[in-house]
Design a protein around this motif. Sequence first.
Motif, PDB file in Angstrom:
ATOM      1  N   ASP A 102      -8.394   7.247  -4.565  1.00  0.00           N
ATOM      2  CA  ASP A 102      -7.237   8.103  -4.821  1.00  0.00           C
ATOM      3  C   ASP A 102      -6.481   7.625  -6.049  1.00  0.00           C
ATOM      4  OD1 ASP A 102      -7.833   9.630  -2.654  1.00  0.00           O
ATOM      5  OD2 ASP A 102      -6.348   8.734  -1.322  1.00  0.00           O
TER       6      ASP A 102
ATOM      7  N   LYS B 253       1.028   4.234  -2.775  1.00  0.00           N
ATOM      8  CA  LYS B 253       0.817   5.618  -2.366  1.00  0.00           C
ATOM      9  C   LYS B 253       1.911   6.527  -2.906  1.00  0.00           C
ATOM     10  CE  LYS B 253       0.585   8.552   1.761  1.00  0.00           C
ATOM     11  NZ  LYS B 253       0.667   8.580   3.246  1.00  0.00           N
TER      12      LYS B 253
ATOM     13  N   SER C 287       0.834  -1.205   0.000  1.00  0.00           N
ATOM     14  CA  SER C 287       0.000   0.000   0.000  1.00  0.00           C
ATOM     15  C   SER C 287       0.868   1.253   0.000  1.00  0.00           C
ATOM     16  CB  SER C 287      -0.922   0.014   1.221  1.00  0.00           C
ATOM     17  OG  SER C 287      -1.855  -1.045   1.167  1.00  0.00           O
ATOM     18  N   ASP C 288       1.971   1.208   0.740  1.00  0.00           N
ATOM     19  CA  ASP C 288       2.871   2.358   0.817  1.00  0.00           C
ATOM     20  C   ASP C 288       3.565   2.599  -0.524  1.00  0.00           C
ATOM     21  OD1 ASP C 288       4.230   4.423   2.458  1.00  0.00           O
ATOM     22  OD2 ASP C 288       6.009   3.244   1.998  1.00  0.00           O
TER      23      ASP C 288
ATOM     24  N   ASN D 284       1.657   6.958  -6.658  1.00  0.00           N
ATOM     25  CA  ASN D 284       0.577   7.896  -6.981  1.00  0.00           C
ATOM     26  C   ASN D 284       1.043   9.337  -6.798  1.00  0.00           C
ATOM     27  OD1 ASN D 284      -1.339   5.969  -7.661  1.00  0.00           O
ATOM     28  ND2 ASN D 284      -2.196   5.856  -5.601  1.00  0.00           N
ATOM     29  N   GLU D 285       1.779   9.581  -5.720  1.00  0.00           N
ATOM     30  CA  GLU D 285       2.276  10.932  -5.438  1.00  0.00           C
ATOM     31  C   GLU D 285       3.248  11.399  -6.515  1.00  0.00           C
ATOM     32  OE1 GLU D 285       3.948  10.405  -1.586  1.00  0.00           O
ATOM     33  OE2 GLU D 285       2.046  10.668  -0.512  1.00  0.00           O
TER      34      GLU D 285
ATOM     35  N   GLY E 210      -8.174   4.337  -0.748  1.00  0.00           N
ATOM     36  CA  GLY E 210      -6.951   4.149  -1.518  1.00  0.00           C
ATOM     37  C   GLY E 210      -7.217   3.943  -2.994  1.00  0.00           C
TER      38      GLY E 210
END
Length: 251
Positions: A228, A101, A97-98, A104-105, A225
């Motif tokens: 996003d 994330k 998940s990290d 995505n950033e 999540g």
Amino acid sequence: MQLRKIAMLAWFAAPLLVISWHYGPGQSALARDLAASHVSVARTAAAQADYAAASDAFTAALAGLPPDDPARLPIELEQAMASAASGELLQGMDQMSDVIKRLNERGEGNGELARATRSELGEAHYHAAWLMRLEGASTDEWTAEVDEARQHFRLLAETTSDPVEVEISSKNLESAVRLQRLDLTELKGMALPKKCSGNCQNLSQSKRKQRESRSKKPSDGNGKGTEDARQAIKNGKSKGAGGGERGEGGS
């Protein structure tokens, strides 16, 4: 005479250049070489199903790389997969998940690495739901895992033009739906999933503790999540980002 002076200057400058390289770009090169050595050991261990050793070796590889090194995220995915397979399923899921994330950033939410990570994370949620059902978890507990798996597989199917990946993600989505509808008696008669087979113990209890811990912090709720990620993928496409390639399937 002039040539002799130039030669002497070059002779004295050479050690300085070597020292400068060693403590500058050379350090980065050495770190990458050492990381590559650890990764090689980790992949060998994983191929031999020694996932605990693989996880440790991947961790050692990451320890020597700076936080902004582009080689980190692919290694982090492999480390997360090894963690999950070694029995640390929740830890592996959090690591995946990290990775998603941060991708995505960076505007890479629909790139090859992000899609491969999402596929692995979807499978991890699927396997978690399976094991939690066998452990006697409540319907709400294990269906939350199925829902997470379904969201990841659906997102993968909806955001690619690759027919092979569409087929794989669609089949994984069907497997998640089937798991939710399957009678527990039938489920008990089926072979455990290959990943985390027999290694993950007390998963339901671990999930409860994790949920209680997170409930004490501000939360966006289930599915945030993937929402996003949909927005990140949409933004990435508007900037000209390419579609991802086929991830791993086979739930």
